[in-house]
Design a protein around this motif. Structure first.
Motif, PDB file in Angstrom:
ATOM      1  N   VAL A   1       0.857  -1.183   0.000  1.00  0.00           N
ATOM      2  CA  VAL A   1       0.000   0.000   0.000  1.00  0.00           C
ATOM      3  C   VAL A   1       0.892   1.231   0.000  1.00  0.00           C
ATOM      4  O   VAL A   1       1.801   1.349   0.821  1.00  0.00           O
ATOM      5  CB  VAL A   1      -0.922   0.013   1.229  1.00  0.00           C
ATOM      6  N   GLN A   2       0.626   2.137  -0.919  1.00  0.00           N
ATOM      7  CA  GLN A   2       1.410   3.373  -0.983  1.00  0.00           C
ATOM      8  C   GLN A   2       0.483   4.546  -1.270  1.00  0.00           C
ATOM      9  O   GLN A   2      -0.415   4.444  -2.112  1.00  0.00           O
ATOM     10  CB  GLN A   2       2.479   3.285  -2.065  1.00  0.00           C
ATOM     11  N   LEU A   3       0.723   5.638  -0.551  1.00  0.00           N
ATOM     12  CA  LEU A   3      -0.020   6.865  -0.749  1.00  0.00           C
ATOM     13  C   LEU A   3       0.975   7.996  -0.951  1.00  0.00           C
ATOM     14  O   LEU A   3       1.905   8.143  -0.152  1.00  0.00           O
ATOM     15  CB  LEU A   3      -0.906   7.170   0.469  1.00  0.00           C
ATOM     16  N   VAL A   4       0.761   8.812  -1.979  1.00  0.00           N
ATOM     17  CA  VAL A   4       1.678   9.910  -2.278  1.00  0.00           C
ATOM     18  C   VAL A   4       0.872  11.190  -2.471  1.00  0.00           C
ATOM     19  O   VAL A   4       0.092  11.299  -3.424  1.00  0.00           O
ATOM     20  CB  VAL A   4       2.513   9.617  -3.536  1.00  0.00           C
ATOM     21  N   ALA A  23      -2.929   6.713  -4.942  1.00  0.00           N
ATOM     22  CA  ALA A  23      -2.899   5.462  -4.190  1.00  0.00           C
ATOM     23  C   ALA A  23      -2.498   4.297  -5.080  1.00  0.00           C
ATOM     24  O   ALA A  23      -2.853   4.267  -6.269  1.00  0.00           O
ATOM     25  CB  ALA A  23      -4.270   5.200  -3.581  1.00  0.00           C
ATOM     26  N   SER A  24      -1.788   3.343  -4.496  1.00  0.00           N
ATOM     27  CA  SER A  24      -1.413   2.141  -5.230  1.00  0.00           C
ATOM     28  C   SER A  24      -1.195   0.992  -4.258  1.00  0.00           C
ATOM     29  O   SER A  24      -1.028   1.204  -3.061  1.00  0.00           O
ATOM     30  CB  SER A  24      -0.141   2.392  -6.045  1.00  0.00           C
ATOM     31  N   GLY A  25      -1.230  -0.220  -4.802  1.00  0.00           N
ATOM     32  CA  GLY A  25      -0.939  -1.395  -3.991  1.00  0.00           C
ATOM     33  C   GLY A  25      -2.135  -2.023  -3.303  1.00  0.00           C
ATOM     34  O   GLY A  25      -1.968  -2.977  -2.531  1.00  0.00           O
ATOM     35  N   PHE A  26      -3.332  -1.504  -3.557  1.00  0.00           N
ATOM     36  CA  PHE A  26      -4.534  -2.094  -2.990  1.00  0.00           C
ATOM     37  C   PHE A  26      -5.716  -1.762  -3.896  1.00  0.00           C
ATOM     38  O   PHE A  26      -5.601  -0.935  -4.808  1.00  0.00           O
ATOM     39  CB  PHE A  26      -4.778  -1.588  -1.561  1.00  0.00           C
ATOM     40  N   THR A  27      -6.840  -2.411  -3.637  1.00  0.00           N
ATOM     41  CA  THR A  27      -8.037  -2.191  -4.440  1.00  0.00           C
ATOM     42  C   THR A  27      -8.702  -0.917  -3.966  1.00  0.00           C
ATOM     43  O   THR A  27      -9.497  -0.910  -3.025  1.00  0.00           O
ATOM     44  CB  THR A  27      -8.996  -3.395  -4.336  1.00  0.00           C
ATOM     45  N   THR A  90      -2.466  26.311   8.142  1.00  0.00           N
ATOM     46  CA  THR A  90      -1.074  25.950   7.903  1.00  0.00           C
ATOM     47  C   THR A  90      -0.730  24.660   8.630  1.00  0.00           C
ATOM     48  O   THR A  90      -0.915  24.554   9.846  1.00  0.00           O
ATOM     49  CB  THR A  90      -0.137  27.079   8.372  1.00  0.00           C
ATOM     50  N   ALA A  91      -0.252  23.669   7.880  1.00  0.00           N
ATOM     51  CA  ALA A  91       0.034  22.354   8.453  1.00  0.00           C
ATOM     52  C   ALA A  91       0.615  21.458   7.365  1.00  0.00           C
ATOM     53  O   ALA A  91       0.608  21.816   6.184  1.00  0.00           O
ATOM     54  CB  ALA A  91      -1.245  21.715   8.999  1.00  0.00           C
ATOM     55  N   VAL A  92       1.083  20.292   7.785  1.00  0.00           N
ATOM     56  CA  VAL A  92       1.390  19.226   6.848  1.00  0.00           C
ATOM     57  C   VAL A  92       0.124  18.383   6.709  1.00  0.00           C
ATOM     58  O   VAL A  92      -0.464  17.973   7.714  1.00  0.00           O
ATOM     59  CB  VAL A  92       2.567  18.355   7.328  1.00  0.00           C
ATOM     60  N   TYR A  93      -0.287  18.167   5.477  1.00  0.00           N
ATOM     61  CA  TYR A  93      -1.516  17.435   5.192  1.00  0.00           C
ATOM     62  C   TYR A  93      -1.176  16.017   4.736  1.00  0.00           C
ATOM     63  O   TYR A  93      -0.304  15.822   3.881  1.00  0.00           O
ATOM     64  CB  TYR A  93      -2.327  18.164   4.128  1.00  0.00           C
ATOM     65  N   TYR A  94      -1.886  15.059   5.340  1.00  0.00           N
ATOM     66  CA  TYR A  94      -1.627  13.648   5.091  1.00  0.00           C
ATOM     67  C   TYR A  94      -2.871  12.949   4.565  1.00  0.00           C
ATOM     68  O   TYR A  94      -3.984  13.198   5.030  1.00  0.00           O
ATOM     69  CB  TYR A  94      -1.212  12.943   6.378  1.00  0.00           C
ATOM     70  N   CYS A  95      -2.638  12.042   3.676  1.00  0.00           N
ATOM     71  CA  CYS A  95      -3.652  11.120   3.182  1.00  0.00           C
ATOM     72  C   CYS A  95      -3.521   9.827   3.980  1.00  0.00           C
ATOM     73  O   CYS A  95      -2.401   9.402   4.308  1.00  0.00           O
ATOM     74  CB  CYS A  95      -3.367  10.886   1.697  1.00  0.00           C
ATOM     75  N   LYS A  96      -4.651   9.208   4.297  1.00  0.00           N
ATOM     76  CA  LYS A  96      -4.591   7.966   5.064  1.00  0.00           C
ATOM     77  C   LYS A  96      -5.681   7.008   4.608  1.00  0.00           C
ATOM     78  O   LYS A  96      -6.793   7.431   4.266  1.00  0.00           O
ATOM     79  CB  LYS A  96      -4.794   8.238   6.555  1.00  0.00           C
ATOM     80  N   THR A  97      -5.349   5.719   4.627  1.00  0.00           N
ATOM     81  CA  THR A  97      -6.364   4.691   4.448  1.00  0.00           C
ATOM     82  C   THR A  97      -6.087   3.559   5.430  1.00  0.00           C
ATOM     83  O   THR A  97      -5.037   3.521   6.069  1.00  0.00           O
ATOM     84  CB  THR A  97      -6.394   4.167   3.012  1.00  0.00           C
TER      85      THR A  97
END
Length: 115
Positions: A1-4, A23-27, A90-97
């Motif tokens: 699983v990879q998120l960029v 997203a990659s590496g999962f359905t 103002t922040a670092v924004y993250y993607c999550k699954t």
């Protein structure tokens, strides 16, 4: 699983930015996707979530009415449209699954709102 994540940058108050998460590496179309952010000296906080089909979304009160989460299941991407930005965004924004009970985070993208 990879998120960029991508799309962060410097923007003036009142401006807009669009973040993207590849997203990659999962359905992809089976899992909900989420955005979080972490400001300096603060804990990471939930921003928005979208269901696997895109039919359901939920937002933190702090961004409701200004941010919009969306997804493109054909391209395995989730986006966060951010309007009427404030200095406190103002922040670092993250993607999550979370795939089969295991949470995965992207590396984050910096958003700075300043004049």
């Amino acid at each position: 699983v990879q998120l960029v994540e991508s799309g962060g940058g410097l923007v003036q108050p009142g401006g807009s930015l669009r973040l993207s998460c590849a997203a990659s590496g999962f359905t992809f179309n089976v899992y909900a996707m989420n955005w979080y952010r972490q400001a300096p000296g603060k804990e990471r906080e939930f921003i928005a979530t979208i269901s696997s089909s895109g039919d359901y979304t939920r937002y933190a009160d702090s961004v409701k009415g200004r941010f919009t989460i969306s997804r493109d299941n054909a391209r395995n991407r989730v986006a966060l449209q951010m309007n009427s930005l404030k200095s406190e965004d103002t922040a670092v924004y993250y993607c999550k699954t979370q795939v089969r009970g295991i949470g995965t985070w992207g590396q984050g993208t910096q958003v700075t709102v300043s004049s």
